[in-house]
Design a protein around this motif. Structure first.
Motif, PDB file in Angstrom:
ATOM      1  N   ASP A  30      77.555  63.297  39.270  1.00  0.00           N
ATOM      2  CA  ASP A  30      78.246  64.393  38.600  1.00  0.00           C
ATOM      3  C   ASP A  30      77.797  64.413  37.146  1.00  0.00           C
ATOM      4  OD1 ASP A  30      80.038  66.118  37.347  1.00  0.00           O
ATOM      5  OD2 ASP A  30      81.687  65.536  38.669  1.00  0.00           O
ATOM      6  N   ALA A  31      76.933  65.358  36.825  1.00  0.00           N
ATOM      7  CA  ALA A  31      76.324  65.425  35.495  1.00  0.00           C
ATOM      8  C   ALA A  31      77.355  65.544  34.381  1.00  0.00           C
ATOM      9  CB  ALA A  31      75.337  66.588  35.428  1.00  0.00           C
ATOM     10  N   VAL A  32      78.499  66.129  34.669  1.00  0.00           N
ATOM     11  CA  VAL A  32      79.539  66.285  33.641  1.00  0.00           C
ATOM     12  C   VAL A  32      79.990  64.937  33.105  1.00  0.00           C
ATOM     13  CG1 VAL A  32      81.906  67.100  33.234  1.00  0.00           C
ATOM     14  CG2 VAL A  32      80.323  68.490  34.582  1.00  0.00           C
ATOM     15  N   PHE A  33      79.964  63.917  33.961  1.00  0.00           N
ATOM     16  CA  PHE A  33      80.462  62.600  33.578  1.00  0.00           C
ATOM     17  C   PHE A  33      79.348  61.562  33.415  1.00  0.00           C
ATOM     18  CE2 PHE A  33      83.913  64.704  35.913  1.00  0.00           C
ATOM     19  CZ  PHE A  33      84.860  64.737  34.903  1.00  0.00           C
ATOM     20  N   ASN A  37      75.077  55.889  28.929  1.00  0.00           N
ATOM     21  CA  ASN A  37      75.854  54.678  29.184  1.00  0.00           C
ATOM     22  C   ASN A  37      76.713  54.741  30.434  1.00  0.00           C
ATOM     23  OD1 ASN A  37      75.156  53.013  26.868  1.00  0.00           O
ATOM     24  ND2 ASN A  37      76.122  54.631  25.675  1.00  0.00           N
ATOM     25  N   THR A  38      76.675  55.877  31.137  1.00  0.00           N
ATOM     26  CA  THR A  38      77.541  56.063  32.299  1.00  0.00           C
ATOM     27  C   THR A  38      76.861  56.946  33.335  1.00  0.00           C
ATOM     28  OG1 THR A  38      79.481  55.966  30.855  1.00  0.00           O
ATOM     29  CG2 THR A  38      79.831  56.834  33.051  1.00  0.00           C
ATOM     30  N   ALA A  39      76.957  56.561  34.599  1.00  0.00           N
ATOM     31  CA  ALA A  39      76.498  57.401  35.707  1.00  0.00           C
ATOM     32  C   ALA A  39      77.641  57.507  36.706  1.00  0.00           C
ATOM     33  CB  ALA A  39      75.262  56.803  36.369  1.00  0.00           C
ATOM     34  N   CYS A  40      78.090  58.719  36.941  1.00  0.00           N
ATOM     35  CA  CYS A  40      79.223  58.975  37.827  1.00  0.00           C
ATOM     36  C   CYS A  40      78.686  59.364  39.212  1.00  0.00           C
ATOM     37  CB  CYS A  40      80.079  60.082  37.234  1.00  0.00           C
ATOM     38  SG  CYS A  40      81.582  60.374  38.155  1.00  0.00           S
ATOM     39  N   MET A  41      78.744  58.425  40.143  1.00  0.00           N
ATOM     40  CA  MET A  41      78.165  58.574  41.470  1.00  0.00           C
ATOM     41  C   MET A  41      79.212  59.070  42.455  1.00  0.00           C
ATOM     42  SD  MET A  41      76.162  55.592  43.539  1.00  0.00           S
ATOM     43  CE  MET A  41      77.552  54.604  44.077  1.00  0.00           C
TER      44      MET A  41
END
Length: 136
Positions: A30-33, A37-41
């Protein structure tokens, strides 16, 4: 109140490397999140695994971050649609640098394989056919 596990957070050494690894296994993000430093899978519509740089994750943790290569805090399990999907996912993980956690388990009605990702987090991929569970 209905409960849902919406978000599971894990520390990683290199967010871009972890994102590429899980992307090769078919997960979307989710590109929004997502940022450096963060990858929202996305696991499904309701559940996400958030891969945080260790420094960012430290801001969430009230205690020191454990080394998943040395100690096991959890095994994250997710389902697969078929036995073949279990093998495709785990074989892809191993080809991408993961290591085997345990030998496959085949109970007839349930089949699972597990691996440790590039940061040492344990994952299990499970297929189950509830109609094949014998009564008793």
């Amino acid at each position: 109140m209905a409960r849902n596990l919406g978000c599971f957070n894990l520390p990683v050494v290199d967010v871009a490397r972890a994102r590429a690894f899980f992307g090769r296994l078919g997960f979307s993000f989710d590109a929004v999140f997502c940022d450096q430093n963060t990858a929202c899978m996305r696991v499904n519509r309701q559940t996400m695994v958030v891969l945080h740089a260790r420094s960012r994750f430290a801001g969430y943790a009230a205690t020191p971050i454990c080394d998943p290569g040395q100690a096991r805090e959890t095994v994250v399990a997710f389902s697969a649609s078929t036995r073949q999907d279990v093998d495709v996912c785990v074989d892809g993980a191993l080809a991408g640098g993961a290591t085997v956690l345990r030998e496959p388990e085949d109970l007839g009605f349930m089949y699972s394989r597990s691996f440790c990702d590039l940061d040492g987090h344990a994952w299990e991929v499970v297929w189950m056919d509830g109609s094949r569970i014998s009564a008793g």
